[in-house]
Structure formats: structure tokens, C-alpha cells
Design a protein around this motif. Structure first.
Motif, PDB file in Angstrom:
ATOM      1  N   PRO A 187      -5.199   3.067   2.462  1.00  0.00           N
ATOM      2  CA  PRO A 187      -4.745   2.976   3.847  1.00  0.00           C
ATOM      3  C   PRO A 187      -3.573   1.997   3.951  1.00  0.00           C
ATOM      4  N   SER A 190       0.836  -1.206   0.000  1.00  0.00           N
ATOM      5  CA  SER A 190       0.000   0.000   0.000  1.00  0.00           C
ATOM      6  C   SER A 190       0.866   1.250   0.000  1.00  0.00           C
ATOM      7  N   ASP A 227      -4.673  -2.953  -5.227  1.00  0.00           N
ATOM      8  CA  ASP A 227      -3.867  -3.183  -4.028  1.00  0.00           C
ATOM      9  C   ASP A 227      -4.450  -4.392  -3.318  1.00  0.00           C
TER      10      ASP A 227
HETATM   11 MG   LIG Z   1      -1.809  -2.985   2.300  1.00  0.00          MG
END
Ligand SMILES: [Mg+2]
Ligand SMILES: Nc1nc2c(ncn2[C@@H]2O[C@H](COP(=O)(O)OP(=O)(O)O)[C@@H](O)[C@H]2O)c(=O)[nH]1
Length: 589
Positions: free
Chosen positions: A87, A74, A160
Motif C-alpha cells: 500500500p 512504497s 518496505d
Molecule cells: Mg510507504
């Protein structure tokens, strides 16, 4: 350039062809003969593959970011985009697949399993706010859809993903769907655990079969490595390991965290800046500039998969239609018998495999015993190091070492486990393809003395220096060597210490805990593997049984003669032929 190459590169031509392919597929659904003959599971498989193609055609070019939990996936995406879009540092409660795409107006939406969508307000995308929201929704989230007005996203969608093959297995199928539809993948590993065996296994079993033309391996977190030389060494190690899995890999050492803070106004550091820039450039040149060609290839590949699947199923139905009713009955009876025998066979397998596993378990305990001994010797040699650092780090360090060693035991035994169960299953007439066994799956919940074995709570980690497993014992030597080496070098220069003795006592005191951990890990592995084999076997028999029963039922219910069935299949053949022709036309023959 010849004509077929020209067509190959023309995405809109391929998309038009894929639409036609789709329409033919839809006819098959409407015509329904094949699907009527097939059991429900097989029908929905065909339908799912067609709808995946439809989705793919509607979606922009997609880059899927993969890797285990907490490798900085991320953070990498945020660094690429230059702002906190997804996040990071997610907890088990807040892991989601995040799909990031372009829109003029920013938005965030949770897409639930039912397909229902739940709008999120601005600022709700952080971990603390997200957790109660995901809980309130009352259904599992399929993914989070995030839209941002960023130029970078105009022609690209980024996905992601949470970790693969770990305790968060409930996402596996969803992730697999995204991988199947992906145009390109970026695999993120950490410089602190460079492409471990379980990661190599994931590459081999999950990513490779999807036939990507190029694999980007990011070695993240190089800001935690002491020197540029060490980074080079680790890069070489990863390159070697990746090359064993696929010849088309490229490795990019970088620090996502550094890049993210730089883009948000943090300081510059030549080496780290340049490293990220190399990745960005390669991504642009090898992926973004060629996205039409790549997407074309991916679409063609999907179409080929679909038509092959339909052909295979038509083949099964044809074969069954060719049997007399008494032959079908015989087949059905033998399937039922096989299923009833399963319990006995599984008992046999459990008993024999249990013996193999016991041997491995004993071996692992001997290794761990020796390892604790060596670790003790290394710790004893730390007597002259600064007390404060030892007090802070030694305990974590010890735990990390032990955890790493335990993982290595399982990694070292994995081939033997698979071979043993494979041989047994084969003897019982069960074909075992690739079983998914990884250390990460087994020791997710191991605790020793109530301490969570989280590798990432401490910045002190083993830099894995073991290139190949020449002999089993040699696996442990480098780890033990690193213990003293790293502590001496990095943390403890100079001061005096009085903490080594209690630590040593503690180390030898937890020997029993370590043995218990070995028991638990190997017992879990045993249960998991036998359950996998059983499920495979059941699926095999159940699939066959369903095919037979479905064909029988249909021929009876519709008072259809075999000749009539044969006629219907000719129609299916014709559709398959037209689909084949399209695949051939777009260069994928
Ligand atoms: Mg992640
Ligand atoms: N030191 C360092 N930490 C990083 C780096 N990238 C990510 N992290 C940290 O590692 C943790 C996990 O990162 P995250 O992006 O959530 O990992 P993910 O689970 O793979 O998506 C976070 O605390 C990040 O701040 C890096 O390049 N260097």
C-alpha cells in the motif's frame, strides 16, 4: 584467484560455517557460566544477536528500502515489481514495515508483536481497509508479510519501511533489526528536498554503521522537476552530499510514479523510462548478480559482531571477578552515589544548557524575522502575476517557505546544540555518543493558524540550492530568491493580480506565530536532548551496577571462589577462540 577468495564467494560454505558458529554459540547458552554471571539485559543482548544470525541464515537475500516518510518508497517497490504489491500513501495509522517475499500462492499476513499471525483477505491491503483491521487486532503490528508469485522475488526479499527518526519512532527498533539483517539498502530521497540534512544525519547514524559495501540513493519524483538540466544539477548535489557520508554511494534520479503507471499501461516518456531502467540495471548488476558474495559478507560481519560482543562481556566479568569483595562493594557504592547525584547534575546541565538554547532561540528568531522581511519583499514583487494562481498557491507557498526556514534554523543549530550538551555532559563525566536530533523530530506537530504544515500537499516546493552553510544568513537568501523566481517562472506568467496586499498583511500577521513556533521547536529540542542525556547516563550507571551486583550475587550464591570463576571463563575463552577461528576461516579476520 587464491583459495580464500574462492571460499569467500561460496555462500553455501559460509552458511555451513555459520551453522557451526551458531552451534558453538548455543553451547555458550547451554554452558551458561558467562550468562549466569551477567545481568539479564546483557544475556538477552547476546541471545538476540545469535537469533538474528539464525533468522538471517533462514531468510533469502534481503534488500531494505529506507528513507523518510512520503518519499515514494512504497511506490518504488511497486514500480520495481510492476504491480501494486504494497500500500502506498500510508497514513500514520496504517504505516507498517512490509516484508515482501516469494510464494506460489499470494497471501498477506499481519505479524503482531506477540508473534501471532493474522491473515488478510485479498483486497484488504489498501489503506482504508487496513486501518480498522490493524485497530481490531488489539496488539501493535511488527510487520506485514506479503507473498507474491513474482519471478523477481524468487531469490530476494524486499523490506518496505516507514520513515526513520520521525514521529513514528515506535518502529525504530524493528526497522533497526531489519537494517542489521539487510544485505543491501536502497535509500529513497525526493528531488524536491534532495538529501536534506536530517536525511544525511540518518544515513550517517543509522545506515553507515552497518557497513554496507554499496549505498543506492534514489532521487525520486523527478517528474516534478522542470528540466533535465535541473535534474542533473540536483543529482550532482545529492551525489556530493552522499559522498560526504560514504564513498560507496551511487545516485539514481527517477520517477517511481511514472514507472508504475507505465508498467500498468500508462504512456511512455523516453527520459523517465530510461532513468528507471538505469536503476533497474544497476540493481541487477551490482546487487542481484552478486548476492551470494554480498550475503556472505553480511553473514561474516554479523558473526564478527557477535563474537566481539561475547569477548567484551567475558572481559567485564573477568575484571569484576578479579576484584576483592570490598573493592566490588566500593564500586557498587560509587555507582549508587553517581545515580543519586544524577538529579543534581541534571539540574546543573539543564540550567547551563538552557542558557545555550536561549541564545540559539534568540538567534533563530532574528533569522526568522529577517526571513519574513525578505519573503515579504518577494511577495510584494509578485504584484503583476495572475490572481488565480496566486490565490491557489501563494498561501501554501508561504507556509512551505516558512517551514523550510524553520527547519534550517534547527539544522544550522544542531551542531552547536550537540556540542554544548556534549561538553556539559563530559564535564559531568557522562560520555555522549551520537545523539539523534533532527528537525523532522521537532516540528512534526507545529501548526500555524491551524494549518498543517504538510510540505507535500502542494506541488510547489523549494528546490534546495544551498550546498553548504557558509554563513548562517546566506542560508535564507537562496530560499527567498526562489520564492519570486519559481512563482514567476512556473505558475504566474502573464495575468494581473490583486491578491498580494492581503497576503502581505497575513505574512506579517503571522510573525508572532512564527516566533511561537521557534519557541516550541527549541523547547522541544531542549527537553528531548536533556532526556536523551539523562537516559544515556542512567543506562551507563545502571548497566555497570547490574554487572557488579550480578557477579557478586552469583559468586556468593554458588559459593564460588574466584579461581573457580576463572576456570569457567577459560571454557568461555575456548568457545570464543573456536568462533574466532570460524570467522578467520571464512575470510573475515
Ligand atoms: Mg510507504
Ligand atoms: N509526482 C510523483 N509522486 C510520487 C512519486 N513517487 C511517489 N509519489 C507519491 O508520493 C506519495 C507518497 O508515496 P509513498 O510511496 O506512499 O511514499 P512512502 O511513504 O515513502 O512509502 C504518494 O501519493 C505517491 O503517489 C513520483 O515519482 N512522482
Amino acid at each position: 584467484m587464491n583459495t580464500s577468495d574462492r571460499q569467500w564467494a561460496d555462500l553455501s560454505y559460509i552458511e555451513a560455517q555459520a551453522e557451526e558458529f551458531q552451534a558453538i554459540g548455543a553451547q555458550l547458552t547451554a554452558n551458561d557460566f558467562l550468562l549466569k554471571m551477567l545481568p539479564e539485559a546483557a544475556c538477552s543482548e547476546i541471545a538476540a544477536s545469535l537469533s538474528a544470525l539464525r533468522e538471517k541464515l533462514a531468510e533469502p537475500f534481503s534488500i531494505v528500502v529506507l528513507g523518510e516518510f512520503k518519499r515514494g518508497k512504497s511506490t518504488l517497490i511497486n514500480a520495481l515489481l510492476g504491480e501494486n504489491v504494497v500500500p502506498s500513501a500510508a497514513t500514520p495509522e496504517t504505516i507498517t514495515i512490509n516484508r515482501i517475499a516469494y510464494a506460489e500462492k499470494p497471501s498477506a499476513t499481519v505479524v503482531g508483536e506477540s508473534g501471532r499471525r493474522y491473515r488478510l483477505d485479498e483486497g484488504e491491503l489498501n489503506r482504508r481497509k487496513l486501518e480498522p483491521i490493524l485497530e481490531q487486532i488489539g496488539e501493535p503490528a511488527r510487520f506485514l508479510e506479503i507473498r507474491r508469485p513474482l519471478a523477481w522475488l524468487m531469490d530476494v526479499m524486499i523490506v518496505d519501511t516507514p520513515g526513520m527518526g520521525d514521529i513514528f519512532a515506535r518502529y525504530d527498533e524493528m526497522v533497526a533489526n531489519f537494517i542489521a539483517r539487510a544485505d543491501a539498502v536502497v535509500y529513497v530521497t525526493s528531488a524536491l528536498a534532495p538529501l536534506s540534512l536530517s536525511e544525511q544525519h540518518a544515513l550517517r547514524s543509522v545506515i553507515l554503521p552497518n557497513g554496507f559495501s554499496r549505498l543506492f540513493v534514489v532521487m525520486n519524483m523527478i517528474d516534478l522537476i522542470d528540466s533535465a538540466e535541473e535534474v542533473k544539477g540536483l543529482e550532482r548535489l545529492i551525489a556530493e552530499r552522499a559522498a560526504q557520508v560514504t564513498p560507496n554511494s551511487a545516485v539514481f534520479p527517477l520517477s517511481a510514479l511514472h514507472e508504475l503507471s507505465r508498467r500498468q499501461g500508462g504512456g511512455a516518456e523516453d527520459f523517465l523510462d530510461g532513468a528507471f531502467e538505469d536503476f533497474r540495471t544497476a540493481l541487477r548488476e551490482d546487487v542481484l548478480l552478486q548476492r551470494e558474495v554480498i550475503k556472505s559478507e553480511r553473514i561474516v560481519r554479523m558473526m564478527r559482531g557477535i563474537v566481539d560482543g561475547i569477548r567484551r562481556k567475558a572481559g567485564t566479568v573477568r575484571e569484576l571477578l578479579g576484584k576483592r569483595d570490598d573493592e566490588l562493594e566500593q564500586m557498587r557504592v560509587s555507582c549508587v552515589e553517581r545515580r543519586e547525584n544524577l538529579l543534581n547534575r541534571m539540574l546543573d546541565i539543564r540550567e547551563q544548557f538552557g542558557r545555550d538554547m536561549l541564545r540559539m532561540k534568540t538567534e533563530a528568531k532574528a533569522w526568522m524575522d529577517e526571513f519574513v522581511e525578505r519573503l515579504g519583499a518577494e511577495i510584494a514583487s509578485l504584484e503583476n502575476h495572475p490572481a488565480e494562481d496566486l490565490r491557489k498557491h501563494l498561501q501554501f507557498y508561504m507556509m512551505d517557505m516558512l517551514r523550510e526556514a524553520l527547519e534550517r534554523c534547527v539544522e544550522a543549530h544542531r551542531p552547536a546544540m550537540l556540542e554544548a550538551i556534549g561538553a556539559l555532559a563530559k564535564k559531568e563525566g557522562i560520555e555522549v555518543p551520537e545523539l539523534s536530533v533532527s528537525a523532522a523530530q521537532f516540528n512534526a506537530n507545529i501548526r500555524i493558524q491551524d494549518q498543517d504544515w504538510t510540505k507535500y500537499d502542494t506541488g510547489m516546493l523549494v528546490v534546495d540550492q544551498v550546498a553548504t552553510q557558509v554563513s548562517i544568513l546566506s542560508i535564507f537568501r537562496p530560499i527567498a530568491n526562489v520564492v519570486g523566481g519559481a512563482l514567476r517562472r512556473k505558475e504566474l506568467a502573464g495575468k494581473q493580480v490583486d491578491i498580494v496586499k492581503p497576503m502581505l498583511e497575513k505574512l506579517f500577521g503571522i510573525r508572532l506565530d512564527v516566533f511561537n513556533a521557534v519557541d516550541k521547536i527549541y523547547d522541544d529540542a531542549f527537553e528531548r536532548i536533556t532526556a536523551d542525556v539523562r537516559a544515556l547516563y542512567e543506562a551507563d550507571v545502571a548497566g555497570m551496577l547490574a554487572d557488579i551486583e550480578s557477579v557478586r550475587e552469583q559468586t556468593r550464591a554458588n559459593a564460588m571462589s574466584r579461581a573457580e570463576g576463572e576456570e569457567h571463563l577459560k571454557h568461555v575463552d575456548a568457545l570464543v577462540k573456536r568462533m574466532d577461528a570460524i570467522v578467520a576461516r571464512v575470510g573475515g579476520a
